[in-house]
Design an enzyme around this catalytic site. Structure first.
Site, PDB file in Angstrom:
ATOM      1  N   GLU A 209       0.815  -1.207   0.000  1.00 40.60           N
ATOM      2  CA  GLU A 209       0.000   0.000   0.000  1.00 40.60           C
ATOM      3  C   GLU A 209       0.856   1.266   0.000  1.00 40.60           C
ATOM      4  OE1 GLU A 209      -2.448  -3.348   1.119  1.00 40.60           O
ATOM      5  OE2 GLU A 209      -0.563  -2.611   1.958  1.00 40.60           O
TER       6      GLU A 209
ATOM      7  N   HIS B  67     -11.306  -6.334   8.304  1.00 39.53           N
ATOM      8  CA  HIS B  67     -12.043  -6.107   7.057  1.00 39.53           C
ATOM      9  C   HIS B  67     -13.341  -5.332   7.283  1.00 39.53           C
ATOM     10  CE1 HIS B  67      -9.372  -9.480   6.041  1.00 39.53           C
ATOM     11  NE2 HIS B  67      -9.427  -9.022   4.801  1.00 39.53           N
TER      12      HIS B  67
END
Length: 447
Positions: free
Chosen positions: A163, A235
Site C-alpha cells: 500500500e 475487514h
C-alpha cells in the site's frame, strides 16, 4: 493476491428481539455475552463448554425483520429523479436536454457498477489516466472488472502487495501530469500508506506553491470501508477519522450509486489529492437509476436529503439510510412503542419535523452550511459507524458547539461505533442501528 478472510468469518449473528433499553444495557455495558450463551449449561467440563468463537443462539420468538438496505427510500428509482439530483453538472455543458436536445438516459446500476462506470468514463475521456492497485485487472469487488480488456494493461495494471508503494507511485505519477487512480483493496490496509498520504500527498500542493501536480495531473485513492456483519478486526474498519487532521487531503464518502459516480469523477478531476471511501456493504445493496453521461457532483458541499425544522440529523455513507428508518419510525410509531415515548412525541401531537443531511465530504468539513442548518432547528444528532474517539462526530460537534452555541436547545447527540476493535461475533452490536439512533432522536427532542 487478495488477503483472504478466514473461513470462520462466515459465522452469522442471529439477533434476538431486544428493546431500546436492553440494547443499551448489552452494548453500552459491553455485556453482549448475556444475549449469546452456550447451548448446554449443565455440563461444565472443559470438553463440553461452547467455543467462544462459535456461540449458540438462545431461542427467540419470530420477529419482523428490518427491511434490507436496498429498500431505503433515499435511493432514486426514476430517470426524472436521477437527472434532477441536486448539484449534478453534466460535463458536456448541455444540461438536462443533452447534446441531442432529446434528453438524457439513465441505467439501473448498483454501487460497484456506478464506480466501474465512472472509472471507464475517466479512462475514456483522459488518455493520461491510469488505474492501478492489487488485483484491479480482475476486480475483487468488481469495481474494475473489464477495464483491462477495454483499455489495456498499460493503463490498468496490478501492483505488488504494498500500500505504501501504491500511494507513492500515485504521487509520482501525478507529479508528471498524469491522472493517478489508485485502489487500496480494503480501507483497513490503508495504514501502511499513511506516511505517503499525510506527509507527502497532502503537503505537495502547498509546498510547491500550487505547482503540484503538473497541469492535468491528479491523485485519487479509492478504498472500501465499513462493516458488513462478519468482517471482524481487519475487514470492517472505518478509518476516515484518521485523515481529518491531514490538511490538503479531501475525503469523500458516497451514500448511493448516483453519488458514487458523480463524486468519484469530481475527485479524479480535482488537482488536490482525494480519498474516496466506499461503503462496501452498499456495493450490491444500493441500486439506483444512474445517468449514463459524464457528470460530477460538488465536493465540499453537504446535501439536505430531507428538510425539517425541529432537529438536524447529520450522517454519511451507510448510516444515512439507517437514520431515515429511525426518523420514519418516530414519525409513525407502532402502537406498542407509543407508551414509551415522551408525551410531547405521542400522537395526536404532530410528528417532529426532522432534517436529514448527507455530509458527503468529511474533509474539508462543510461547517458553514451545517452551522446554518443547526441555527434553524436548534438541535443536532450526528451518526457514523466509526468509533467515537477521534472521529467525525466529535470534531463536528465541537465546531458546531462553538459556532452555534446560543442557538442550541439541547446537547448535540452522537451515535457511533464503540471505541473497540470491530468485534467479529458481535459486529451487529458495533454498528449504529435503528434502536440506538431512535433513542438518541427521542432524547434530543425531549430535552
Amino acid at each position: 493476491m487478495m488477503r483472504s478472510i478466514n473461513n470462520h468469518l462466515s459465522t452469522s449473528l442471529i439477533r434476538p428481539a431486544i428493546t431500546s433499553g436492553s440494547i443499551r444495557y448489552y452494548a453500552a455495558q459491553g455485556q453482549a455475552s448475556q444475549v449469546l450463551k452456550g447451548s448446554d449449561d449443565t455440563d461444565k467440563s472443559p470438553s463440553a463448554r461452547q467455543s467462544r468463537s462459535a456461540p449458540s443462539i438462545n431461542p427467540a420468538p419470530p420477529t419482523m425483520e428490518e427491511p434490507s438496505l436496498g429498500e431505503s427510500p433515499l435511493f432514486l428509482h426514476t430517470t426524472e429523479e436521477a437527472l434532477t439530483t441536486p448539484g449534478i453538472r453534466f460535463t458536456d455543458g448541455h444540461g438536462l436536454k443533452g447534446p441531442t436536445g432529446k434528453g438524457r438516459q439513465t441505467r439501473r446500476m448498483n454501487l460497484y457498477q456506478a464506480i466501474r462506470d465512472a472509472l471507464g468514463t475517466a479512462l475514456a475521456t483522459n488518455p493520461r489516466a491510469f488505474v492501478f492497485g492489487e488485483d484491479v485487472q480482475t476486480g475483487v469487488f468488481r469495481c474494475t472488472t473489464g477495464l483491462v480488456e477495454e483499455f489495456g494493461k498499460k493503463r490498468v495494471f496490478n501492483t505488488p502487495l504494498t500500500e505504501q508503494g501504491i500511494a507513492g507511485f500515485g504521487i509520482g505519477l501525478a507529479s508528471v501530469g498524469a491522472t493517478a487512480i489508485a485502489e487500496i483493496q480494503f480501507g483497513d490496509y490503508i495504514f501502511p500508506a499513511f506516511d505517503q498520504l499525510v506527509n507527502e500527498a497532502a503537503k505537495q500542493r502547498y509546498a510547491s506553491g500550487g505547482a503540484y501536480p503538473l497541469e492535468g495531473g491528479s491523485l485519487t485513492i479509492r478504498a472500501p470501508i465499513g462493516s458488513v456483519g462478519h468482517g471482524g478486526l481487519y475487514h470492517s474498519q472505518s478509518p476516515e477519522g484518521f485523515f481529518l487532521g491531514a490538511a490538503g487531503l479531501k475525503v469523500v464518502i458516497p451514500r448511493s450509486p448516483i453519488q458514487a459516480k458523480g463524486l468519484l469523477l469530481a475527485a479524479i478531476r480535482d488537482p488536490n489529492p482525494v480519498l474516496v471511501f466506499e461503503p462496501k456493504i452498499l456495493y450490491r445493496a444500493a441500486v439506483e437509476e444512474v445517468p449514463t453521461d459524464d457528470y460530477t457532483l460538488p465536493i465540499g458541499q453537504p446535501e439536505i436529503v430531507r428538510d425539517g425544522t425541529d432537529l438536524t440529523v447529520v450522517a454519511y455513507g451507510t448510516p444515512l439510510h439507517i437514520c431515515q428508518r429511525a426518523i420514519d419510525l418516530l414519525k409513525s410509531p407502532p402502537p406498542s412503542l407509543i407508551p414509551f415515548l415522551p408525551e410531547s412525541l405521542r400522537p395526536p401531537n404532530p410528528a417532529p419535523s426532522i432534517q436529514l443531511i448527507d455530509l458527503r465530504t468529511i474533509s474539508p468539513m462543510p461547517l458553514g452550511a451545517l452551522t446554518e442548518a443547526v441555527k434553524k432547528t436548534g438541535r443536532m444528532v450526528i451518526v457514523h459507524e466509526a468509533g467515537k474517539a477521534g472521529g467525525v462526530g466529535n470534531d463536528l460537534a465541537g465546531e458546531i458547539g462553538r459556532r452555534a452555541f446560543e442557538y442550541l436547545e439541547a446537547p448535540i447527540g452522537l451515535v457511533s461505533g464503540w471505541d473497540t476493535p470491530v468485534p467479529l461475533t458481535f459486529e451487529k452490536f458495533y454498528q449504529p442501528d435503528v434502536i440506538r439512533i431512535f433513542d438518541k432522536l427521542v432524547e434530543t427532542l425531549a430535552y
